[in-house]
Design an enzyme around this catalytic site. Structure first.
Site, mmCIF file in Angstrom:
data_model
loop_
_atom_site.group_PDB
_atom_site.id
_atom_site.type_symbol
_atom_site.label_atom_id
_atom_site.label_comp_id
_atom_site.label_asym_id
_atom_site.label_seq_id
_atom_site.Cartn_x
_atom_site.Cartn_y
_atom_site.Cartn_z
ATOM 1 N N GLU A 121 57.780 -62.507 -68.615
ATOM 2 C CA GLU A 121 58.905 -63.250 -68.383
ATOM 3 C C GLU A 121 60.179 -62.822 -68.931
ATOM 4 O O GLU A 121 60.682 -63.533 -69.789
ATOM 5 C CB GLU A 121 58.097 -64.600 -68.871
ATOM 6 C CG GLU A 121 57.097 -65.216 -68.083
ATOM 7 C CD GLU A 121 56.638 -66.002 -69.150
ATOM 8 O OE1 GLU A 121 57.442 -67.250 -69.913
ATOM 9 O OE2 GLU A 121 56.438 -66.936 -68.331
ATOM 10 N N HIS A 158 49.722 -69.251 -63.364
ATOM 11 C CA HIS A 158 50.759 -68.950 -64.714
ATOM 12 C C HIS A 158 50.339 -68.163 -65.596
ATOM 13 O O HIS A 158 49.150 -68.572 -66.549
ATOM 14 C CB HIS A 158 51.820 -70.939 -65.602
ATOM 15 C CG HIS A 158 52.174 -70.977 -64.382
ATOM 16 N ND1 HIS A 158 53.484 -71.546 -64.224
ATOM 17 C CD2 HIS A 158 51.907 -71.717 -62.923
ATOM 18 C CE1 HIS A 158 54.536 -72.125 -63.126
ATOM 19 N NE2 HIS A 158 53.315 -71.875 -62.825
ATOM 20 N N GLU A 213 61.419 -72.825 -65.348
ATOM 21 C CA GLU A 213 61.321 -73.747 -67.142
ATOM 22 C C GLU A 213 61.980 -72.650 -68.046
ATOM 23 O O GLU A 213 62.472 -73.616 -68.757
ATOM 24 C CB GLU A 213 60.145 -73.354 -67.283
ATOM 25 C CG GLU A 213 59.390 -71.769 -67.394
ATOM 26 C CD GLU A 213 57.667 -72.059 -67.879
ATOM 27 O OE1 GLU A 213 56.904 -72.695 -67.425
ATOM 28 O OE2 GLU A 213 57.405 -70.702 -68.656
HETATM 29 C C1 NOJ Z 1 53.619 -72.499 -69.190
HETATM 30 C C2 NOJ Z 1 54.001 -72.441 -67.810
HETATM 31 O O1 NOJ Z 1 54.856 -71.999 -67.030
HETATM 32 C C3 NOJ Z 1 54.510 -73.849 -67.516
HETATM 33 O O2 NOJ Z 1 54.140 -74.175 -66.544
HETATM 34 C C4 NOJ Z 1 53.772 -74.781 -68.179
HETATM 35 O O3 NOJ Z 1 54.198 -76.253 -68.635
HETATM 36 C C5 NOJ Z 1 53.677 -74.545 -69.947
HETATM 37 N N1 NOJ Z 1 52.657 -73.707 -69.901
HETATM 38 C C6 NOJ Z 1 52.447 -75.106 -70.688
HETATM 39 O O4 NOJ Z 1 51.345 -74.968 -70.029
HETATM 40 CA CA CA Z 2 55.820 -69.171 -68.151
#
Ligand code: NOJ
Ligand code: CA
Length: 703
Positions: free
Chosen positions: A175, A485, A510
Site C-alpha cells: 500500500e 483486501h 481509501e
Molecule cells: C482496509 C480495507 O482496505 C478497507 O476497505 C476496509 O474498510 C478496512 N480495512 C476495514 O476492514
Molecule cells: Ca487496504
C-alpha cells in the site's frame, strides 16, 4: 511457427588451458521477435533474453540454494532437454476479453547434480510474443523428499539504467505510492510509507516489489513479475544499483526460511514481459496463460457485478465501524450490556437506505462493514480471537437486513476483517461461510489489516500465500465470490479460481480519505504494476472529492477530478466494481452517476488506445454480449488531450456517444467537481479529442 534450437557441444577455452563446459539452448517466440537463451556454463544455469535483437535481460543467474546444503545453482549437468509448444484459445469465465490466445514455444531442461547427493531439477521456459516465463521444478525422486528453500538465485541483469516505477520491498504490504527513478537511484528509504507507518519496513534500502515496471532508454517497456504463486513465498527484488542487476528475494517465514516443499514441487513462474509499445503490456495475457485452468466445474454462481457499501462514510469519519462508547473485550455474551457510542454506521435502518439506493440504481450488491462484534478491539491490539465473524452488533438485524435486501432483489456482501489474526479466521471460516449461506450471502470481502498472528509470519510469505489460496478454494466449495483486501499481490490465480474476483493488494482510493493520499499519477501507474497480476478493487466513484465536506478544516481529498473517478471504471479493470461514495452524494448528481449505472463489468473485447506509465492511459472496452462500448481516459497532474480513435466500432453504423469530461476550469485540487456531459453521434474511424484537466479524466459510453 518455427522453433529454433541449437546445441553447442563443448567449448574449449584454450587460452586459459581450462576446459569450460558450456551448453546452449535457444527458444524463439512464435513471431520470432523474442529470443531466450539458456546457457549452462561451468555447471551454472544462466539465461538471457532479447527483443527484436535488443537485449532485455543479459546473461543472468538461475537456481536455488536448498537448506540441505544442495546448491541447485552450481555443479549441474544437463541430462535431457525437450521442446514444448501451444497454440490454442480458451475462454475465461469473465475477463477483459471473451477469448484468450495461448501461443508459445517452450523448453524443459532437466539438470542433475554432479557431486554429493544426486538431485534432479527441471527448468521450464515458455516464450510468448509479448514475454516469457520460467520456473523450477523437482520431479518425484529418490533423494529428495521434503526440502527447504533458503534462497532463490534468480537474477535479472538489465541492459541499461532504465527508468523504473517501484514501491519498496516490504514483506507485509503493497500500500505505497509509486516512485519513479532510474535503477541506479532506487532508494527505498525515500518511499513515503517507510516513515509514515511504523509497521512498514523495506527489507533493504535497495529492495523493491513486483510487478516492477521499467522503460529502457531505447524505448523498451519491460515488466518483471510472477505467475501462479502457489505454496511458495512472493518474490521481491534486490537492486544492485551499480551492476544494474535485480536478484530475487523470497519473503521469509518467522524463522528465516523461504519455502518448505515436497517433491514433486514447482516454483511460480518468473515472468518478463516486453514490447516497444506500452499498450502491448496492458493487453498481455501471458501471466494468465501461465496459470492453470479453472478448477470450478459449475461457475454459474460467479457474477461480475457492481455494488455500493456502507464503507466510505466510515473512512471519512461520518460514522464508525465500532458500536460501543468505550473499548472493552466485547463478546457475544456481554455485547448487549455495552453502551452504544451513537456513531455506529451499520445499523439496520442505515443499511436499508443503501439497499433502497442499490435497488433503485441497478447496483446488485450492498457491502456492510462494522456489522459484527470485535471492532472495539481490532488492529494493533494483537488480539487473537478479535472477531467471531457471526455475531452482529445489537443494532444490526442480520435476518431483517437480508430479507429486506432479498425483497428488493439486492444481494448483501459479507465482510470478514481478520485484523491479521489468521489462525482465528482459519478456525472460524466454515462456521462463517455456513452463516453466509443461511442468510443468502454469495460474496465476501476479506481483510488482513495489521501484523499477522501468528507473530513473525508475513503477509507475503509462504504461510500466508497458502492461506489466501485456501480461502479461494474454500469459498469456491461454498459457491462464494471473493474479494481480498491486504493479501499478497495477485499473480493470475483468478484463472484457476474465477470466484476470486478481485483483490485490493495496493494503495486503494481509501488512502485519499485519511492520509496524504494517492498522487494524481497513481492510477496511470497501477495498470502497469499491480494490475498486471489481476483485477483490483480500487473502490472508485468518489463524487464528493474533499473531506472537509464532512470534517471542516480537513486537508484530505481525492487527488483526481470527478470525471476521472468515472474513467477509472474502465481503466482500472475489475469484474467487481464498487460505487464507493455514499448514496446522498450520488443522489445530488444523477447525471454523472448515470455512467456508473451504465458501465459494464464484463467484456467481449478491450482496446488499449494510448498509454504511458505515470502519464496517461486510454482504454475502450466492448460490453459482454452487448453492442455497447465504454471508454476511460485518464491523465496525471498534467492537462492533456485524450485521443480516442473509434476504429474499434463495427463498420456501417453510427452510434450515440455520451461524453463525461472535465469542465473548462476543472483541476484535481482547485476545482475537482466541475464536469460537463455532452452527446455526439459518432461513427467508426472518428477520432474524439477530449481535454483532460490536471489530474483529470473522461468517460464515454457509446451505444
Ligand atoms: C482496509 C480495507 O482496505 C478497507 O476497505 C476496509 O474498510 C478496512 N480495512 C476495514 O476492514
Ligand atoms: Ca487496504
Amino acid at each position: 511457427m518455427k522453433y529454433f534450437k541449437y546445441r553447442c557441444a563443448f567449448v574449449l577455452a584454450l587460452i586459459a588451458a581450462i576446459a569450460l563446459h558450456a551448453q546452449t539452448f535457444s527458444v524463439h517466440s512464435p513471431d520470432g521477435k523474442i529470443a531466450l537463451t539458456f546457457l549452462l556454463q561451468d555447471g551454472k544455469p544462466t539465461y538471457s533474453m532479447t527483443y527484436a535483437t535488443k537485449p532485455v535481460i543479459l546473461q543472468s543467474s538461475m537456481g536455488l540454494q536448498l537448506a540441505e546444503d544442495i546448491n541447485m545453482g552450481n555443479g549441474l549437468k544437463v541430462v535431457k532437454d525437450s521442446a514444448t509448444q501451444a497454440n490454442e484459445d480458451w475462454a475465461p469465465v469473465w475477463g477483459e476479453e471473451k477469448t484468450i490466445h495461448n501461443h508459445y514455444n517452450g523448453l524443459v531442461v532437466t539438470l542433475q547434480t554432479q557431486t554429493g547427493r544426486l538431485v534432479i531439477m527441471q527448468l521450464e521456459f515458455r516464450v510468448f510474443n509479448d514475454g516469457m516465463g520460467f520456473r523450477y521444478m523437482w520431479p518425484r525422486q529418490h533423494n529428495l523428499n521434503h526440502f527447504v528453500v533458503n534462497k532463490e538465485l534468480t537474477g535479472f541483469a538489465l541492459a541499461g539504467d532504465h527508468k523504473v516505477w517501484w514501491i519498496p520491498g516490504d514483506f507485509d504490504t503493497n500500500e505505497y505510492s509509486y516512485l519513479q527513478s532510474t535503477i541506479s537511484t532506487v532508494d527505498a528509504t525515500k518511499s513515503k510509507g517507510f516513515t509514515e507507518i511504523g509497521l512498514r519496513v523495506p527489507f533493504s534500502e535497495s529492495g523493491v516489489q513486483t510487478p516492477l515496471m521499467m522503460k529502457s532508454q531505447d524505448g523498451l517497456y519491460i515488466n518483471i513479475h510472477e505467475a501462479a504463486l502457489v505454496n511458495y513465498p512472493a518474490m521481491q527484488l534486490d537492486v544492485d544499483r551499480k551492476k544494474l542487476t535485480l536478484t530475487s528475494v523470497l519473503v521469509p517465514d518467522a524463522v528465516g526460511n523461504a519455502a518448505y516443499l515436497q517433491a514433486p514441487a514447482k516454483t511460480p513462474w518468473r515472468t518478463i514481459l516486453v514490447s516497444n509499445k506500452a499498450t502491448d503490456l496492458l493487453s498481455s495475457r501471458t501471466i494468465l496463460n501461465l496459470n492453470e485452468p479453472s478448477v470450478i466445474k459449475d461457475p454459474s454462481f460467479i457474477k461480475p457485478s457492481k455494488f455500493v457499501g456502507l464503507w466510505w462514510e466510515m473512512h471519512v469519519g461520518k460514522s464508525t465501524w465500532d458500536y460501543a462508547a468505550v473499548q472493552d473485550n466485547y463478546t457475544a455474551e456481554n455485547i448487549g450490556s455495552a453502551k452504544p457510542s451513537g456513531h455506529h454506521g451499520a445499523t439496520t435502518q442505515r443499511v436499508k437506505q443503501y439497499i433502497d439506493f442499490a435497488a433503485k440504481h441497478g447496483m446488485s450488491g450492498v457491502l456492510v462493514e462494522g456489522w459484527n462484534i470485535g471492532w472495539e478491539d481490532w488492529s494493533g491490539k494483537w488480539k487473537e480471537d478479535v472477531f467471531d465473524f457471526v455475531t452482529p452488533y445489537p443494532d444490526f438485524d442480520l435476518k431483517e437486513v437480508n430479507s429486506y435486501a432479498a425483497s428488493k432483489g439486492v444481494k448483501m456482501i459479507m465482510h470478514h476483517e481478520t485484523s491479521g489474526s489468521v489462525t482465528n479466521y482459519e478456525r472460524n471460516m466454515d462456521t462463517a461461510y455456513r452463516l453466509m449461506k443461511n442468510f443468502g450471502y454469495d460474496a465476501v470481502k476479506t481483510g488482513y489489516v495489521g501484523k499477522i498472528i501468528p507473530r513473525g509470519e508475513h503477509h507475503d510469505g509462504q504461510w500466508m500465500v497458502n492461506h489466501y489460496n485456501r480461502v479461494a478454494r474454500k469459498t469456491a466449495q461454498y459457491r462464494i465470490m471473493l474479494d481480498a483486501h491486504e493479501p499478497v499481490r495477485p499473480t493470475g490465480l483468478h484463472r484457476t479460481y474465477p470466484n476470486w474476483l478481485a483483490c485490493e493488494a495496493a494503495r486503494g482510493n481509501e488512502f485519499n480519505a485519511w492520509s496524504v493520499g494517492n498522487p494524481p499519477e497513481h492510477e496511470t501507474i497501477l495498470p502497469f504494476t499491480r494490475l498486471m497480476g489481476g483485477p483490483m478493487d480500487y473502490t472508485p466513484g468518489i463524487f464528493q472529492i474533499k473531506v472537509d465536506y464532512y470534517k471542516p478544516g480537513a486537508k484530505e481529498q481525492v487527488h483526481t477530478t470527478l470525471a476521472k473517478q468515472l474513467a477509472l471504471y474502465v481503466t482500472m479493470y475489475s469484474p467487481l466494481q464498487m460505487a464507493a461514495d455514499i448514496p446522498e452524494n450520488y443522489e445530488q448528481k444523477p447525471d454523472a452517476f448515470k455512467f456508473i449505472e451504465d458501465v459494464a463489468v464484463d467484456w467481449d473485447a478491450s482496446y488499449y488506445l494510448e498509454a504511458e506509465p505515470g502519464d496517461y492511459l486510454t482504454i475502450a472496452r466492448k460490453a459482454k454480449g452487448k453492442n455497447e462500448w465504454y471508454v476511460g481516459a485518464i491523465t496525471d497532474e498534467n492537462a492533456r488531450m485524450a485521443i480516442i480513435d473509434l476504429s474499434f466500432l463495427p463498420a456501417g453504423k453510427s452510434y450515440q456517444a455520451t461524453i463525461y469530461r472535465d469542465g473548462e476550469q476543472a483541476h484535481w485540487q482547485s476545482n475537482p467537481m466541475q464536469y460537463v456531459i455532452e452527446t455526439k453521434t459518432v461513427k467508426p474511424g472518428d477520432v474524439l479529442k477530449v481535454k483532460l484537466a490536471p489530474g483529470g479524466g473522461a468517460a464515454v459510453s457509446i451505444k
